[in-house]
Design a protein around this motif. Structure first.
Motif, PDB file in Angstrom:
ATOM      1  N   ASP A 123       0.830  -1.193   0.000  1.00 14.45           N
ATOM      2  CA  ASP A 123       0.000   0.000   0.000  1.00 14.45           C
ATOM      3  C   ASP A 123       0.873   1.253   0.000  1.00 14.45           C
ATOM      4  O   ASP A 123       1.945   1.289   0.627  1.00 14.45           O
ATOM      5  CB  ASP A 123      -0.900   0.030   1.239  1.00 14.45           C
ATOM      6  N   ALA A 124       0.405   2.291  -0.685  1.00 17.01           N
ATOM      7  CA  ALA A 124       1.117   3.567  -0.688  1.00 17.01           C
ATOM      8  C   ALA A 124       1.137   4.149   0.718  1.00 17.01           C
ATOM      9  O   ALA A 124       0.205   3.950   1.507  1.00 17.01           O
ATOM     10  CB  ALA A 124       0.446   4.543  -1.640  1.00 17.01           C
ATOM     11  N   VAL A 125       2.206   4.846   1.039  1.00 17.44           N
ATOM     12  CA  VAL A 125       2.306   5.519   2.324  1.00 17.44           C
ATOM     13  C   VAL A 125       1.361   6.716   2.300  1.00 17.44           C
ATOM     14  O   VAL A 125       1.400   7.531   1.374  1.00 17.44           O
ATOM     15  CB  VAL A 125       3.749   5.979   2.598  1.00 17.44           C
ATOM     16  N   SER A 126       0.518   6.817   3.294  1.00 16.58           N
ATOM     17  CA  SER A 126      -0.456   7.895   3.340  1.00 16.58           C
ATOM     18  C   SER A 126       0.237   9.255   3.306  1.00 16.58           C
ATOM     19  O   SER A 126       1.168   9.516   4.059  1.00 16.58           O
ATOM     20  CB  SER A 126      -1.292   7.785   4.626  1.00 16.58           C
ATOM     21  N   GLY A 127      -0.210  10.102   2.389  1.00 17.30           N
ATOM     22  CA  GLY A 127       0.372  11.426   2.256  1.00 17.30           C
ATOM     23  C   GLY A 127       1.531  11.497   1.291  1.00 17.30           C
ATOM     24  O   GLY A 127       2.059  12.570   1.030  1.00 17.30           O
ATOM     25  N   ALA A 128       1.954  10.330   0.768  1.00 15.54           N
ATOM     26  CA  ALA A 128       3.091  10.305  -0.160  1.00 15.54           C
ATOM     27  C   ALA A 128       2.826   9.278  -1.255  1.00 15.54           C
ATOM     28  O   ALA A 128       3.668   8.441  -1.562  1.00 15.54           O
ATOM     29  CB  ALA A 128       4.377   9.989   0.593  1.00 15.54           C
ATOM     30  N   SER A 129       1.638   9.353  -1.840  1.00  8.40           N
ATOM     31  CA  SER A 129       1.250   8.346  -2.830  1.00  8.40           C
ATOM     32  C   SER A 129       2.129   8.377  -4.072  1.00  8.40           C
ATOM     33  O   SER A 129       2.471   7.334  -4.624  1.00  8.40           O
ATOM     34  CB  SER A 129      -0.215   8.541  -3.220  1.00  8.40           C
ATOM     35  N   GLU A 130       2.522   9.580  -4.531  1.00 13.18           N
ATOM     36  CA  GLU A 130       3.345   9.676  -5.735  1.00 13.18           C
ATOM     37  C   GLU A 130       4.752   9.140  -5.493  1.00 13.18           C
ATOM     38  O   GLU A 130       5.318   8.451  -6.340  1.00 13.18           O
ATOM     39  CB  GLU A 130       3.385  11.126  -6.213  1.00 13.18           C
ATOM     40  N   SER A 131       5.322   9.450  -4.334  1.00 14.54           N
ATOM     41  CA  SER A 131       6.646   8.927  -3.997  1.00 14.54           C
ATOM     42  C   SER A 131       6.593   7.417  -3.853  1.00 14.54           C
ATOM     43  O   SER A 131       7.492   6.696  -4.315  1.00 14.54           O
ATOM     44  CB  SER A 131       7.150   9.557  -2.692  1.00 14.54           C
ATOM     45  N   SER A 132       5.529   6.920  -3.224  1.00 14.23           N
ATOM     46  CA  SER A 132       5.358   5.479  -3.037  1.00 14.23           C
ATOM     47  C   SER A 132       5.254   4.771  -4.376  1.00 14.23           C
ATOM     48  O   SER A 132       5.902   3.741  -4.616  1.00 14.23           O
ATOM     49  CB  SER A 132       4.101   5.197  -2.205  1.00 14.23           C
ATOM     50  N   ALA A 356      -8.851  18.850   0.959  1.00 10.89           N
ATOM     51  CA  ALA A 356      -8.372  19.338  -0.336  1.00 10.89           C
ATOM     52  C   ALA A 356      -7.753  18.235  -1.188  1.00 10.89           C
ATOM     53  O   ALA A 356      -7.631  18.385  -2.408  1.00 10.89           O
ATOM     54  CB  ALA A 356      -7.366  20.470  -0.141  1.00 10.89           C
ATOM     55  N   GLY A 357      -7.344  17.126  -0.567  1.00  8.54           N
ATOM     56  CA  GLY A 357      -6.797  16.004  -1.324  1.00  8.54           C
ATOM     57  C   GLY A 357      -7.854  15.127  -1.945  1.00  8.54           C
ATOM     58  O   GLY A 357      -7.539  14.171  -2.657  1.00  8.54           O
ATOM     59  N   ASN A 358      -9.121  15.434  -1.713  1.00  8.90           N
ATOM     60  CA  ASN A 358     -10.239  14.667  -2.243  1.00  8.90           C
ATOM     61  C   ASN A 358     -10.848  15.456  -3.410  1.00  8.90           C
ATOM     62  O   ASN A 358     -11.686  16.333  -3.211  1.00  8.90           O
ATOM     63  CB  ASN A 358     -11.279  14.435  -1.137  1.00  8.90           C
ATOM     64  N   LYS A 359     -10.417  15.149  -4.639  1.00  2.00           N
ATOM     65  CA  LYS A 359     -10.830  15.924  -5.799  1.00  2.00           C
ATOM     66  C   LYS A 359     -12.346  15.979  -5.967  1.00  2.00           C
ATOM     67  O   LYS A 359     -12.909  17.025  -6.287  1.00  2.00           O
ATOM     68  CB  LYS A 359     -10.200  15.339  -7.074  1.00  2.00           C
ATOM     69  N   GLU A 360     -12.984  14.836  -5.770  1.00  2.00           N
ATOM     70  CA  GLU A 360     -14.430  14.785  -5.958  1.00  2.00           C
ATOM     71  C   GLU A 360     -15.146  15.669  -4.937  1.00  2.00           C
ATOM     72  O   GLU A 360     -16.106  16.378  -5.257  1.00  2.00           O
ATOM     73  CB  GLU A 360     -14.929  13.343  -5.847  1.00  2.00           C
ATOM     74  N   LEU A 375      -1.567  18.537   1.082  1.00  2.00           N
ATOM     75  CA  LEU A 375      -1.222  17.156   1.386  1.00  2.00           C
ATOM     76  C   LEU A 375      -2.273  16.194   0.844  1.00  2.00           C
ATOM     77  O   LEU A 375      -3.469  16.367   1.085  1.00  2.00           O
ATOM     78  CB  LEU A 375      -1.077  16.975   2.895  1.00  2.00           C
ATOM     79  N   GLY A 376      -1.809  15.177   0.131  1.00  3.36           N
ATOM     80  CA  GLY A 376      -2.712  14.218  -0.481  1.00  3.36           C
ATOM     81  C   GLY A 376      -3.513  13.411   0.504  1.00  3.36           C
ATOM     82  O   GLY A 376      -4.589  12.892   0.175  1.00  3.36           O
ATOM     83  N   GLN A 377      -3.017  13.291   1.752  1.00  2.29           N
ATOM     84  CA  GLN A 377      -3.740  12.472   2.735  1.00  2.29           C
ATOM     85  C   GLN A 377      -4.965  13.162   3.311  1.00  2.29           C
ATOM     86  O   GLN A 377      -5.784  12.534   3.981  1.00  2.29           O
ATOM     87  CB  GLN A 377      -2.814  12.059   3.882  1.00  2.29           C
ATOM     88  N   ASN A 378      -5.107  14.449   3.072  1.00  2.66           N
ATOM     89  CA  ASN A 378      -6.239  15.184   3.642  1.00  2.66           C
ATOM     90  C   ASN A 378      -7.467  15.018   2.747  1.00  2.66           C
ATOM     91  O   ASN A 378      -7.715  15.813   1.845  1.00  2.66           O
ATOM     92  CB  ASN A 378      -5.882  16.664   3.806  1.00  2.66           C
ATOM     93  N   ILE A 379      -8.243  13.971   3.009  1.00  3.41           N
ATOM     94  CA  ILE A 379      -9.355  13.620   2.130  1.00  3.41           C
ATOM     95  C   ILE A 379     -10.717  13.716   2.806  1.00  3.41           C
ATOM     96  O   ILE A 379     -11.710  13.242   2.271  1.00  3.41           O
ATOM     97  CB  ILE A 379      -9.158  12.214   1.535  1.00  3.41           C
TER      98      ILE A 379
END
Length: 663
Positions: A123-132, A356-360, A375-379
């Protein structure tokens, strides 16, 4: 007024350049191997499973292979070593530029899990999906080069050690989220004598504060001693009017009058900010990037852990626990190893950073389709849990922190050119002397709005997912010869310091733009901009309405000749002719969303309110999720996001502790 505005912009640019000597650099740009605890080896269970299900293909060849993939901030290059049994025995990162404390930690974690589990099913590391994703992709590529059984690695799943297990914990105060507001809340609550447990879904402490550069603490001791003092009553009055009165005046007063104390509180705790007079604004520059997370961890150790509490990372909150009368009594969370935590508390503080990390969710609430620069983890889990527990959805729900302009071309160009050249399209998106049009081809603003970040961002977002910056060959020739002076830029582009830190020595108005032709041709070839020999051809290639674009283009050209902009009133000095012939280029410019604003309605004790505007017992909120009380539907602050996060955390933690200890 225009001269005053130009003077202010000049002062801002000078301040930003001076700041570069104080800032250690962007939080990324780590070219060496990330620090790690040591090279792991395959676990006995993984080694046995690999032996059972990994038939070594005849084409496989043991050895060391190099591969790379695109991370969040650039290429991640690795060197992967495999033995004769097709076991991955080592992964060395040769080069990476990911964010320290976020992407770098993700790289270390993922590569360790690949080796110990002999698997790519991670699983991708929460908050670092692109790096993962990048480290996984690079290792997969190395396996393919070796002729290994990639599908076996991708299908091999390792059971989590904690699956099926439940642990029960208790505290006076439970904080969900360890960003600036969550850490501040946990520390201040512990200082008041409360036992505190703080959980964080990522491995990183500090959240978005690790990526930011300054906060606003009104009339701090440093600001006042420097001679800059804000009129509190005027500031509060203007704030309320500027937000069309759809705000909580008491919350604004609390922030404006109490945030100065936060400056001294942070300094006393070792998190030392530096006051700067930012063209009349009281901003406080955060510590060097690489020191922030260690300092926040030290604050937690000295208060929370010293008081018998706990700091638990890589643990995601799933739902709030409620009592028979609707009071919030705890939180259910899941650790990275699959263990379920049931944490009970007398006061629960939500500090999960918004959505803000939740596009929908952003699209539905605000209609925004730009870039998430936070931050991508903020969904939005924290908001949804709170709503399910009875919290009111605020009437002004949906506001976002739109704060910067980005050029879509930048990242791909960095793979071909030096940072300065790769940033040509980006810099032009900040200049008031070029024509801007929306997706239809219609001009939509006085381009002087680009001189103010919030104005630039919101005028663009109001007109669609992106806008286009139009530049002619004549203007490119002028840039090649005279730099930005060639297109009469009134000041340096008002970009954040981290945008130009790598080319500060070239970031000058008179630096000639060498290879500008090639850069813009590459932009078009990469699909991040458009070109046309005529304006009609440009309209066709960019998907603009040809009639709309031609009308506005010709009207704008006439304005550059007469010096009178009848459409938007743009100042004469910013009306720079484009010349009479093509080719013409269109730069795709997007808006950067730093975070959502609000989602939970709170009072000045940071208690979350229900539909009747009565506190939901036991539930508190700080940081961005409670910030909607300060703004109408759009963030219009400068440094307020960080200043409020630290201040609301400090005050909200004290209130939550008082509520818990009184029970």
């Amino acid at each position: 007024m225009r001269k005053q505005a130009q003077s202010k912009i000049f002062m801002l640019s000078v301040c930003l350049i001076m700041l570069l000597s104080l800032i250690s650099g962007c939080s990324g740009n780590n070219d060496a191997e990330p620090a790690a605890s040591g090279q792991p080896s395959a676990s006995p269970e993984a080694a046995q499973q690999a032996a059972d299900d990994n038939e070594v293909p005849a084409s496989f060849k043991a050895g060391t292979y190099k591969a790379e993939a695109d991370g969040k901030d650039g290429k991640i290059q690795v060197e992967v070593t495999l033995d004769a049994q097709s076991t991955i025995t080592g992964i060395k990162v040769l080069n990476q530029k990911e964010t320290a404390g976020i992407g770098v930690e993700a790289i270390n974690k993922i590569k360790d899990e690949i080796i110990s589990g002999q698997t790519l099913a991670i699983d991708a590391v929460s908050g670092a999906s692109e790096s993962s994703a990048a480290i996984l992709t690079a290792v997969e590529d190395a396996l393919k080069q070796a002729g290994g059984n990639v599908e076996a690695f991708k299908s091999r799943k390792i059971a989590k050690a904690g699956e099926g297990k439940t642990e029960q914990l208790s505290a006076d105060v439970v904080v969900v989220g360890a960003g600036a507001s969550g850490v501040s809340a946990a520390v201040s609550a512990a200082d008041k004598g409360a036992k505190v447990i703080i959980i964080e879904k990522t491995a990183t402490i500090g959240g978005a504060s690790n990526l930011s550069w300054a906060g606003k603490f009104y009339n701090s001791s440093a600001a006042v001693s420097s001679g800059l003092k804000v009129s509190v009553e005027k500031e509060i009055s203007d704030w309320i009017v500027n937000n069309h009165w759809r705000v909580d005046a008491a919350a604004i007063r609390q922030y404006v009058t109490k945030s100065g104390e936060t400056y001294d509180w942070l300094n006393k705790k070792g998190y030392k900010t530096t006051f700067i007079n930012f063209a009349g604004e009281q901003l406080h520059m955060l510590p060097a990037y690489e020191t922030r997370q260690p300092t926040l961890r030290a604050m937690l150790a000295a208060s929370v852990e010293k008081g018998g509490g706990q700091v638990i990372t890589e643990t995601t909150a799933k739902k709030l626990i409620t009592g028979a009368n609707g009071e919030v009594t705890g939180v259910v969370a899941e650790k990275a190893d699959g263990t379920t935590l049931e944490i009970t508390g007398k006061s629960i503080i939500m500090a999960t950073g918004g959505y803000a990390g939740n596009k929908e969710m952003v699209k539905e609430a605000f209609g925004f389709e730009g870039v998430n620069g936070g931050l991508g983890q903020n969904i939005g889990e924290g908001l949804k849990m709170s709503w399910e527990a009875g919290a009111k959805v605020p009437d002004n729900f949906g506001g976002q922190m739109l704060h910067q302009t980005l050029a879509r071309a930048t990242e791909k160009l960095k793979a071909e050119y030096a940072p300065f050249e790769a940033s040509y399209p980006l810099m032009l998106s900040y200049l008031p002397t070029l024509m801007n049009v929306g997706p239809s081809g219609a001009r939509f603003r006085d381009e002087a709005a680009t001189l103010t970040s919030v104005a630039a961002a919101n005028t663009s977002a109001f007109n669609g997912a992106y806008h286009l910056v139009i530049i002619s060959q004549a203007q490119i020739d002028a840039l090649k010869a005279k730099g930005m002076n060639g297109v009469k830029a009134p000041s340096l582009p008002g970009m954040p310091p981290e945008f130009y830190a790598t080319f500060a020595d070239q970031f000058k108005l008179d630096t000639p733009w060498k290879d500008a032709d090639k850069v813009f041709e590459s932009m078009v070839a990469n699909g991040d901009g458009y070109k046309g020999g005529t304006i009609e051809e440009l309209a066709q290639s960019a998907g603009l309405d040809a009639e709309v674009f031609a009308h506005d283009f010709n009207q704008y050209q006439e304005a550059t000749k007469t010096g009178v902009d009848t459409e938007f009133g743009k100042a004469k000095e910013y009306l720079v002719p484009m010349g009479q012939s093509g080719p013409y280029y269109a730069i795709i410019a997007e808006v950067n969303n730093l975070g959502s604003v609000g989602g939970l309605l709170v009072n000045t004790q940071f208690q979350v309110l229900n539909d009747k505007r009565v506190p939901v017992k036991g539930l508190y909120a700080v940081g961005l999720e409670s910030e909607g009380v300060l703004f109408n539907d759009t963030y219009v602050g400068n440094g307020v996001g960080l200043g409020y996060s630290f201040t609301s955390g400090r005050l909200g933690g004290e209130d939550a502790a008082a509520g818990a200890l009184a029970k």
